[in-house]
Motif scaffolding. Structure first.
Motif, PDB file in Angstrom:
ATOM      1  N   TRP A   1       0.861  -1.182   0.000  1.00  0.00           N
ATOM      2  CA  TRP A   1       0.000   0.000   0.000  1.00  0.00           C
ATOM      3  C   TRP A   1       0.899   1.235   0.000  1.00  0.00           C
ATOM      4  O   TRP A   1       2.040   1.166   0.466  1.00  0.00           O
ATOM      5  N   PRO A   2       0.415   2.363  -0.488  1.00  0.00           N
ATOM      6  CA  PRO A   2       1.253   3.577  -0.469  1.00  0.00           C
ATOM      7  C   PRO A   2       1.601   3.993   0.955  1.00  0.00           C
ATOM      8  O   PRO A   2       0.727   4.043   1.825  1.00  0.00           O
TER       9      PRO A   2
ATOM     10  N   ALA B   1       7.324   7.259   8.229  1.00  0.00           N
ATOM     11  CA  ALA B   1       6.458   6.626   7.241  1.00  0.00           C
ATOM     12  C   ALA B   1       5.490   5.686   7.961  1.00  0.00           C
ATOM     13  O   ALA B   1       5.822   5.112   9.001  1.00  0.00           O
ATOM     14  N   TYR B   2       4.309   5.533   7.402  1.00  0.00           N
ATOM     15  CA  TYR B   2       3.346   4.624   8.034  1.00  0.00           C
ATOM     16  C   TYR B   2       2.306   4.188   7.005  1.00  0.00           C
ATOM     17  O   TYR B   2       2.074   4.858   5.994  1.00  0.00           O
ATOM     18  N   LEU B   3       1.711   3.044   7.277  1.00  0.00           N
ATOM     19  CA  LEU B   3       0.580   2.550   6.501  1.00  0.00           C
ATOM     20  C   LEU B   3      -0.686   2.793   7.292  1.00  0.00           C
ATOM     21  O   LEU B   3      -0.713   2.587   8.518  1.00  0.00           O
ATOM     22  N   ASP B   4      -1.717   3.226   6.621  1.00  0.00           N
ATOM     23  CA  ASP B   4      -3.022   3.459   7.239  1.00  0.00           C
ATOM     24  C   ASP B   4      -4.059   2.786   6.344  1.00  0.00           C
ATOM     25  O   ASP B   4      -4.444   3.333   5.308  1.00  0.00           O
ATOM     26  N   ILE B   5      -4.477   1.603   6.738  1.00  0.00           N
ATOM     27  CA  ILE B   5      -5.365   0.785   5.911  1.00  0.00           C
ATOM     28  C   ILE B   5      -6.757   0.786   6.534  1.00  0.00           C
ATOM     29  O   ILE B   5      -6.955   0.316   7.664  1.00  0.00           O
ATOM     30  N   ARG B   6      -7.707   1.313   5.801  1.00  0.00           N
ATOM     31  CA  ARG B   6      -9.091   1.371   6.280  1.00  0.00           C
ATOM     32  C   ARG B   6      -9.900   0.242   5.638  1.00  0.00           C
ATOM     33  O   ARG B   6      -9.828   0.035   4.424  1.00  0.00           O
ATOM     34  N   PRO B   7     -10.676  -0.484   6.438  1.00  0.00           N
ATOM     35  CA  PRO B   7     -11.409  -1.640   5.924  1.00  0.00           C
ATOM     36  C   PRO B   7     -12.642  -1.227   5.136  1.00  0.00           C
ATOM     37  O   PRO B   7     -13.146  -0.108   5.267  1.00  0.00           O
TER      38      PRO B   7
ATOM     39  N   THR C   1      -0.779 -10.030   7.838  1.00  0.00           N
ATOM     40  CA  THR C   1      -1.557  -9.722   9.035  1.00  0.00           C
ATOM     41  C   THR C   1      -2.448  -8.508   8.806  1.00  0.00           C
ATOM     42  O   THR C   1      -3.592  -8.463   9.277  1.00  0.00           O
ATOM     43  N   ILE C   2      -1.944  -7.531   8.081  1.00  0.00           N
ATOM     44  CA  ILE C   2      -2.754  -6.353   7.766  1.00  0.00           C
ATOM     45  C   ILE C   2      -3.986  -6.759   6.959  1.00  0.00           C
ATOM     46  O   ILE C   2      -5.109  -6.308   7.235  1.00  0.00           O
ATOM     47  N   ARG C   3      -3.786  -7.598   5.961  1.00  0.00           N
ATOM     48  CA  ARG C   3      -4.927  -8.043   5.148  1.00  0.00           C
ATOM     49  C   ARG C   3      -5.946  -8.791   6.004  1.00  0.00           C
ATOM     50  O   ARG C   3      -7.161  -8.601   5.876  1.00  0.00           O
TER      51      ARG C   3
ATOM     52  N   GLN D   1     -11.296  -8.319   8.807  1.00  0.00           N
ATOM     53  CA  GLN D   1     -12.110  -8.437  10.014  1.00  0.00           C
ATOM     54  C   GLN D   1     -12.717  -7.105  10.441  1.00  0.00           C
ATOM     55  O   GLN D   1     -13.420  -7.042  11.456  1.00  0.00           O
ATOM     56  N   GLY D   2     -12.415  -6.037   9.694  1.00  0.00           N
ATOM     57  CA  GLY D   2     -13.019  -4.750   9.974  1.00  0.00           C
ATOM     58  C   GLY D   2     -12.156  -3.760  10.727  1.00  0.00           C
ATOM     59  O   GLY D   2     -12.609  -2.657  11.058  1.00  0.00           O
ATOM     60  N   TYR D   3     -10.898  -4.116  11.001  1.00  0.00           N
ATOM     61  CA  TYR D   3     -10.017  -3.215  11.738  1.00  0.00           C
ATOM     62  C   TYR D   3      -9.389  -2.172  10.812  1.00  0.00           C
ATOM     63  O   TYR D   3      -8.986  -2.490   9.689  1.00  0.00           O
TER      64      TYR D   3
END
Length: 338
Positions: free
Chosen positions: A39-40, A56-62, A86-88, A93-95
Motif C-alpha cells: 500500500w502507499p 512513514a506509516y501505513l493506514d489501511i481502512r477496511p 496480518t494487515i490483510r 475483520q473490519g479493523y
C-alpha cells in the motif's frame, strides 16, 4: 557467433544453485526508495531531538469497519510492509490498521545523530497516533517491536485495549545472561559487513526454524538492498545504535506492570538472542530458548494468555500464516477491543 554448449558436469553444477544465489542484490535508497510496499506509505513530519523527521506509516481502512483500530510495530530486521499478511487479515475483520516504520528504519528518516530509546520511539508513535486522532487500540509488536510495544503499553496504558506480543525480543536480560557488551562502533563495523547471504542464513536458522520458501527472499532483499545502497553507512550506523538500545534497555522486569490483557504468541523453535554470537559457546547454548522463556514471561504478566507454536520460529506470521492467523483471531476475539 555460435551457441556454446556447456559440458554436462558444469551445467549440473550451475543449475544446482538455488534461484536466489543467481540474482543480484538490489540497491535501495536511504529511506528504502525503490522498494514498493503493498500500500502507499504516508509520511508524518514532526520534530524530535531538535530535528525535523519523517515517520512513514501505513493506514489501511477496511471496507466494513468494526470501529476498532490495530497498531502494528515491526521488528529490528523488518518493516511495516512485512506485516502485509496480518494487515490483510485484520482489514478483512473490519479493523483500521496503522503500521508505522519507526525512525531509523525502512522508509522513515535515518538521523545522523539521534539518541535511540524505546521511550523515544514510543513517544514518536504516540505523536503519530494523536495526529491521526486515534486514542484507543489493540497494539501488536513483533520481535524488537514487542519490546517497543511493551514500553508503549507501560507509558500509555489507557490507550491499549489489548497488547499482543509476537516472539518479542527482551524475554531475557542478555547482559545478565552473559552476553558481552559491544560498543556502537563495534556493532557498526559488524553491520557494514551485512549481505543478502548473511541475512538469509540468519533468518533461515532463526526466523523459520531451518525452513526456506522462495517468497521469503522478498524480505531478505528489502533489508539487503538498503545495505547495498548509497545510504549504507547511515543504515549500518542506525542499526548499530538500535542493537545498543536492545541490549541496554530491558523490559522484562516490568511484566507485572502490564495490567491490560496480553496475548503472548511464540514459536517454540525460536532461538533469537541479539549479540549471542559474541558470547562463549557455553553461554550461547542457554540463550533464546523461547519454549521456556514464553512460559516464564506469561507467568509474570497479570492477565496473559500464552499461545505456543510447536514447529515455528521467530516469525510465525510469515512462516505459517494459516496457523498464526487462526490463533491470532481466537486470541483477539477473547478480549473486547472497545
Amino acid at each position: 557467433m555460435g551457441i556454446r554448449v556447456l559440458p554436462a558436469a558444469l551445467l549440473s553444477i550451475c543449475c544446482a544453485f538455488p534461484v536466489w544465489a543467481q540474482t543480484q542484490t538490489p540497491s535501495y535508497g536511504l529511506q528504502l526508495e525503490g522498494f514498493n510496499y503493498a500500500w502507499p506509505a504516508r509520511h508524518f513530519t514532526f520534530t524530535s531531538q531538535g530535528q525535523s523527521l519523517e515517520m512513514a506509516y501505513l493506514d489501511i481502512r477496511p471496507e466494513k469497519a468494526n470501529g476498532q483500530v490495530a497498531v502494528l510495530m515491526h521488528g529490528k530486521n523488518f518493516c511495516s510492509d512485512t506485516w502485509e499478511g496480518t494487515i490483510r487479515l485484520l482489514s478483512e475483520q473490519g479493523y483500521r490498521v496503522i503500521a508505522p516504520d519507526q525512525i531509523g528504519f525502512c522508509k522513515s528518516s535515518k538521523p545522523a545523530a539521534y539518541q535511540f530509546s524505546f521511550q523515544q520511539l514510543a513517544e514518536n508513535t504516540h505523536q503519530l497516533l494523536n495526529h491521526l486522532g486515534i486514542t484507543r487500540f489493540r497494539l501488536m509488536g513483533h520481535s524488537t517491536g514487542g519490546m517497543l510495544a511493551t514500553r508503549f503499553a507501560l507509558m500509555y496504558p489507557d490507550s491499549v485495549s489489548q497488547l499482543i506480543l509476537v516472539d518479542p525480543v527482551g524475554l531475557e536480560d542478555l547482559k545478565r545472561k552473559g552476553v558481552p557488551y559491544r560498543t556502537i562502533d563495534q556493532w557498526y563495523q559488524k553491520e557494514l559487513k551485512t549481505t543478502a547471504a548473511s541475512i538469509r542464513k540468519y533468518e533461515q536458522h532463526t526466523y523459520y526454524a531451518g525452513e526456506w520458501q522462495p517468497e521469503w527472499d522478498k524480505w531478505v532483499n528489502m533489508l539487503a538492498g538498503m545495505y547495498n545502497g548509497p545510504g549504507k553507512q547511515r543504515i549500518a550506523w542506525n542499526s548499530a545504535q538500535l542493537y545498543d538500545m536492545i541490549y541496554t534497555q530491558p523490559v522484562m522486569y516490568e511484566w507485572g506492570d502490564l495490567h491490560m490483557p496480553v496475548l503472548l504468541m511464540v514459536g517454540k523453535k525460536d532461538n533469537t538472542a541479539p549479540g549471542k554470537d559474541g558470547a562463549p559457546p557455553s553461554v550461547q547454548a542457554t540463550l533464546g530458548n523461547y519454549a521456556v522463556l514464553g512460559k516464564e514471561a506469561a507467568s509474570k504478566m497479570p492477565h496473559a494468555t500464552l499461545v505456543e507454536f510447536d514447529n515455528l520460529g521467530h516469525a510465525p506470521q510469515i512462516q505459517d500464516p494459516a496457523v498464526f492467523n487462526a490463533a491470532l483471531l481466537k486470541g483477539m476475539a477473547a478480549v473486547s477491543g472497545k
